[in-house]
Design an enzyme around this catalytic site. Structure first.
Site, mmCIF file in Angstrom:
data_model
loop_
_atom_site.group_PDB
_atom_site.id
_atom_site.type_symbol
_atom_site.label_atom_id
_atom_site.label_comp_id
_atom_site.label_asym_id
_atom_site.label_seq_id
_atom_site.Cartn_x
_atom_site.Cartn_y
_atom_site.Cartn_z
ATOM 1 N N GLU A 220 -12.392 11.767 -83.421
ATOM 2 C CA GLU A 220 -13.027 10.994 -84.295
ATOM 3 C C GLU A 220 -12.500 11.498 -85.516
ATOM 4 O OE1 GLU A 220 -16.769 8.766 -83.544
ATOM 5 O OE2 GLU A 220 -17.173 10.466 -82.450
ATOM 6 N N ALA A 263 -18.454 16.742 -87.827
ATOM 7 C CA ALA A 263 -18.337 15.476 -88.763
ATOM 8 C C ALA A 263 -17.749 15.939 -90.084
ATOM 9 C CB ALA A 263 -19.256 14.346 -88.872
HETATM 10 C C1 LIG Z 1 -23.853 23.751 -87.403
HETATM 11 C C2 LIG Z 1 -24.429 23.148 -86.171
HETATM 12 C C3 LIG Z 1 -23.681 23.392 -84.985
HETATM 13 C C4 LIG Z 1 -25.829 24.028 -86.022
HETATM 14 O O1 LIG Z 1 -26.470 23.430 -84.869
HETATM 15 P P1 LIG Z 1 -27.186 23.948 -83.932
HETATM 16 O O2 LIG Z 1 -26.818 25.272 -83.367
HETATM 17 O O3 LIG Z 1 -27.918 23.084 -83.117
HETATM 18 O O4 LIG Z 1 -28.490 24.930 -85.042
HETATM 19 P P2 LIG Z 1 -29.793 24.173 -85.333
HETATM 20 O O5 LIG Z 1 -29.741 22.953 -86.272
HETATM 21 O O6 LIG Z 1 -30.894 24.158 -84.257
HETATM 22 O O7 LIG Z 1 -30.275 25.390 -86.349
HETATM 23 C C5 LIG Z 1 -30.644 26.790 -85.925
HETATM 24 C C6 LIG Z 1 -31.196 27.262 -87.095
HETATM 25 O O8 LIG Z 1 -30.245 27.513 -87.955
HETATM 26 C C7 LIG Z 1 -30.739 27.009 -89.281
HETATM 27 N N1 LIG Z 1 -29.294 26.298 -89.991
HETATM 28 C C8 LIG Z 1 -28.614 25.460 -89.264
HETATM 29 N N2 LIG Z 1 -27.491 25.043 -90.164
HETATM 30 C C9 LIG Z 1 -27.619 25.976 -91.207
HETATM 31 C C10 LIG Z 1 -27.138 26.186 -92.502
HETATM 32 N N3 LIG Z 1 -25.792 25.353 -92.943
HETATM 33 N N4 LIG Z 1 -27.476 26.901 -93.435
HETATM 34 C C11 LIG Z 1 -28.666 27.644 -93.098
HETATM 35 N N5 LIG Z 1 -29.364 27.341 -91.898
HETATM 36 C C12 LIG Z 1 -28.984 26.852 -91.269
HETATM 37 C C13 LIG Z 1 -31.568 25.933 -88.813
HETATM 38 O O9 LIG Z 1 -32.442 25.575 -89.997
HETATM 39 C C14 LIG Z 1 -32.095 26.706 -88.070
HETATM 40 O O10 LIG Z 1 -33.247 27.475 -88.300
HETATM 41 P P3 LIG Z 1 -34.300 27.937 -87.778
HETATM 42 O O11 LIG Z 1 -34.112 29.113 -86.690
HETATM 43 O O12 LIG Z 1 -35.125 28.893 -88.763
HETATM 44 O O13 LIG Z 1 -35.200 27.159 -87.245
HETATM 45 C C15 LIG Z 1 -24.808 21.759 -86.475
HETATM 46 O O14 LIG Z 1 -25.495 21.711 -87.565
HETATM 47 C C16 LIG Z 1 -23.592 20.877 -86.767
HETATM 48 O O15 LIG Z 1 -23.093 20.809 -87.795
HETATM 49 N N6 LIG Z 1 -23.008 20.186 -85.543
HETATM 50 C C17 LIG Z 1 -22.044 19.358 -85.722
HETATM 51 C C18 LIG Z 1 -22.437 18.097 -85.058
HETATM 52 C C19 LIG Z 1 -21.296 17.053 -85.317
HETATM 53 O O16 LIG Z 1 -20.926 16.754 -86.476
HETATM 54 N N7 LIG Z 1 -20.758 16.290 -84.348
HETATM 55 C C20 LIG Z 1 -19.975 15.417 -84.368
HETATM 56 C C21 LIG Z 1 -20.294 13.867 -84.503
HETATM 57 S S1 LIG Z 1 -19.233 12.708 -84.853
#
Ligand SMILES: CC(C)(COP(=O)(O)OP(=O)(O)OC[C@H]1O[C@@H](n2cnc3c(N)ncnc32)[C@H](O)[C@@H]1OP(=O)(O)O)[C@@H](O)C(=O)NCCC(=O)NCCS
Length: 343
Positions: A220, A263
């Site tokens: 995408e 994304a």
């Molecule tokens: C970066 C990413 C992978 C992290 O996802 P994750 O591994 O599931 O992590 P979580 O969101 O469960 O967060 C885990 C911890 O890190 C923290 N955290 C996550 N991103 C953070 C950031 N940018 N800054 C600070 N803390 C962050 C969360 O608050 C959480 O804290 P906690 O342990 O105190 O609860 C996700 O945010 C992401 O960007 N995924 C991409 C999805 C996407 O775009 N897909 C394509 C769709 S078209």
């Protein structure tokens, strides 16, 4: 065993000056058998080297006969071209050296999109000078200088000449639709793209020439020229992979297997396997990155290029401090099988 690089029978379009605008090769051959090269010599006067030989009905009939016992498919193709109203060309590439004609470049782009060669697997040097800028219309390729007259002609005949794009590259699917792919908006994939079996390209996805996916991927985002995406990797909505054509530096960008570019994320470094880039984060070669251990302690500060090609990394921008961080990627993505199913 074959010594030659490629051979293909093509049907193309020329402008009124007799210059090639494009060539369609329905069944290009990589490493054709020596006997086919001999057939080109005897029937078409091929003299060795890299040659695009224009063939009339008589030539094609002789070539079809010469191929009859050797390759029924190519023989049938040559025979089908005998009645062509469009110019027919047989392009023989003895070696993969720099192209010297438009039909040669088109053959190399076909080899990529037919998955006969991988991106970076064919010599594309000098191609831009040999690819004319063309109006790609619902009535075929038209030279830009001849377009106004053609538009008027169409109107006078009560039809519409619709210009789909003005570009050096046509859309891939007007030349080949490789097996096992979905492409939501075909204008987003240029001829010369390599689209792996099991790849879905959504409307926002884009694939340039000499670039693509090796297997199952959900695309995408944008795959720039020269970028290769490994099996099982996903490119999230609107994400960007940096090309090397215009000021993008000289590191060839690639994405390993089972990665996720979030994304609106972007990369200016190659990724290893099982890496994730947080949505919205652009990691360039010069981006300063804090590397954290499992206890979230800073281990070191590095530049993006120092992490190039390394596996099992999660890149994110700390939403409180704004610093870009790299941690071990514990939850490498599992591809959603339903999303990627093609049937
Ligand atoms: C970066 C990413 C992978 C992290 O996802 P994750 O591994 O599931 O992590 P979580 O969101 O469960 O967060 C885990 C911890 O890190 C923290 N955290 C996550 N991103 C953070 C950031 N940018 N800054 C600070 N803390 C962050 C969360 O608050 C959480 O804290 P906690 O342990 O105190 O609860 C996700 O945010 C992401 O960007 N995924 C991409 C999805 C996407 O775009 N897909 C394509 C769709 S078209």
């Amino acid at each position: 065993m074959s010594n030659a690089f490629a051979l293909a029978i093509g049907v193309g379009t020329k402008n009124s000056k007799g210059e090639w605008l494009e060539v369609f090769y329905s069944k290009p051959l990589l490493n054709p058998a020596d006997s086919l090269i001999e057939a080109a010599k005897s029937a078409l006067g091929y003299e060795g080297g890299n040659q695009a030989i224009e063939a009339d009905g008589g030539d094609l009939s002789a070539f079809a006969d010469a191929l009859a016992e050797l390759d029924a498919t190519q023989s049938g193709l040559a025979r089908a071209c005998i009645e062509s109203e469009q110019p027919v060309v047989i392009t023989v590439l003895a070696t993969d050296v720099q192209s010297s004609s438009t039909p040669e470049v088109y053959l190399k782009l076909h080899l990529l999109s037919h998955r006969l060669v991988k991106p970076h697997g064919v010599n594309l040097a000098g191609m831009f000078g040999l690819l004319p800028n063309v109006a790609w219309t619902n009535q075929g390729a038209i030279d830009l200088a001849e377009l106004p007259a053609a538009q008027l002609d169409a109107r006078l005949n009560g039809t519409l000449l619709s210009v789909n794009s003005v570009d050096k590259f046509p859309r891939m699917t007007d030349y080949v639709v490789p097996a096992g792919v979905r492409i939501a908006d075909t204008s987003r994939v240029r001829l010369g793209a390599y689209v792996g079996e099991g790849t879905t390209i959504m409307h926002e996805g884009f694939v340039n020439f000499n670039a693509g996916t090796e297997g199952v991927s959900m695309v995408e985002g944008r795959i720039s020229a020269g970028v290769v995406v490994g099996n099982g990797s996903d490119l999230g909505g609107g994400c960007s992979t940096m090309g090397t054509l215009s000021g993008g530096g000289n590191i060839i960008i690639s994405v390993g297997e089972n990665c996720l570019l979030g994304a609106n994320a972007g990369i200016g470094i190659p990724l290893g396997d099982r890496c994730t880039v947080e949505a919205g984060l652009y990691v360039t070669a010069g981006t300063k990155i804090l590397v954290l251990d499992d206890q979230k302690n800073v281990v070191e500060t590095v530049k993006g290029r120092d992490l190039a090609g390394k596996s099992d990394l999660l890149f994110r921008r700390d939403s409180i401090s704004g610093a870009v961080q790299c941690v071990t990627n514990k939850s490498a993505i599992q591809l959603n099988e339903e999303l990627h199913a093609h049937n």
